[in-house]
Scaffold this active site. Structure first.
Site, PDB file in Angstrom:
ATOM      1  CG  HIS A  40      -1.552  -0.658   1.103  1.00  0.00           C
ATOM      2  ND1 HIS A  40      -3.136  -0.559   0.231  1.00  0.00           N
ATOM      3  CD2 HIS A  40      -1.920  -1.900   2.195  1.00  0.00           C
ATOM      4  CE1 HIS A  40      -3.963  -2.004   0.370  1.00  0.00           C
ATOM      5  NE2 HIS A  40      -3.572  -2.573   1.137  1.00  0.00           N
ATOM      6  CD  GLU A  75      -4.759  -8.302   5.135  1.00  0.00           C
ATOM      7  OE1 GLU A  75      -5.420  -7.267   4.784  1.00  0.00           O
ATOM      8  OE2 GLU A  75      -4.206  -8.363   3.826  1.00  0.00           O
ATOM      9  CG  ASP A  84      -7.590  -4.610   4.774  1.00  0.00           C
ATOM     10  OD1 ASP A  84      -8.901  -3.689   3.620  1.00  0.00           O
ATOM     11  OD2 ASP A  84      -5.931  -4.532   4.296  1.00  0.00           O
TER      12      ASP A  84
END
Length: 262
Positions: A46, A147, A173
């Protein structure tokens, strides 16, 4: 070849304080590495870091005893192998949802006969030692990210995979998957129940549990609960927070009007 300091710390019952690197720059990585973190994770998923930026960041971290960790973009053999060849001592793999996913993670990060990692440790051989090939399987630390609701359903199957060293909870998440707010520290009750369950089952299987945190207070609470790998914020967030404090302080104390004359 030196021991992986994460393994040494965990064996003694300690908890690793992990920093997070989202800025693709070797100097910022070097600066973070000299602040006393037990480990630093370069985020290829990310953050705005790519492989070419990752390499000099790993070199910068190597100026210290800080353990270099990389979160790869996805469960894919090529990037896992290249990341380890570049010198990462641990890898975090996102979205591990099934036992098969966890088995692939272990296989692709292990040399035969344990796995199918291709041999070519270009930089790892240079920095970890001439006997890297013999000891790499037991040196590398493998994190599976838990997650999703699917991963929760398959949790014991995932945790029972031989060679999986740790799980890493992505609270945002996980919360989204459970219909909760995507936050780090003050999670909704349903997400907190899931986090408690993951920690308990990890301990039952002898697997280290780690979690992402937004601040030091939240991380300290997680250590008290039994987590042994604690991420606190990130380089980008820390830089922004520090800058905000300075700007706010300057605006709160206006400068005196200049006097006339000399």
């Amino acid at each position: 070849m030196r021991d992986n300091r994460l393994r040494t710390l965990w064996k003694s019952g300690g908890a690793a304080v992990n920093g997070w690197l989202a800025i693709p720059n070797s100097f910022s990585a070097e600066t973070m590495a000299h602040q006393g973190w037990d480990s630093l994770t370069i985020d290829l998923q990310h953050g705005v870091v790519d492989y070419q930026a990752m390499l000099p960041m790993l070199q910068a971290i190597a100026t210290t005893e800080t353990v270099p960790v990389v979160r790869v973009p996805w469960l894919e053999p090529g990037i896992l192998m290249k990341t380890l060849d570049a010198g990462a001592s641990a890898v975090i793999c996102p979205m591990v949802n099934t036992r098969e996913d966890a088995q692939k993670l272990v296989h692709w990060t292990s040399y035969a006969p344990r796995g199918t990692r291709s041999f070519g440790p270009i930089r790892s051989l240079l920095i970890h030692g001439a006997d890297y090939a013999e000891k790499a399987n037991d040196f590398v630390v493998r994190f599976a990210m838990i997650e999703t609701a699917q991963a929760l359903d398959n949790l014991d199957d995932i945790l029972s995979v031989e060679g999986l060293d740790a799980v890493y909870i992505g609270p945002s998440d996980l919360s989204l998957s459970l219909g909760c707010r995507p936050v780090f520290d003050d999670v909704d009750p349903k997400a907190q129940q899931a986090i408690d369950h993951i920690l308990a089952r990890a301990k039952a299987h002898g697997v280290v549990a780690g979690i992402h945190n937004g601040n030091a207070e939240g991380a300290r609470k997680r250590i008290a609960q039994g987590f042994q790998f604690m991420t606190v914020s990130s380089d980008a967030r820390l830089m922004a927070a520090g800058a905000q404090q300075i700007v706010a302080a300057m605006r709160a104390q206006p400068t005196a009007a200049p006097t006339s004359g000399y």
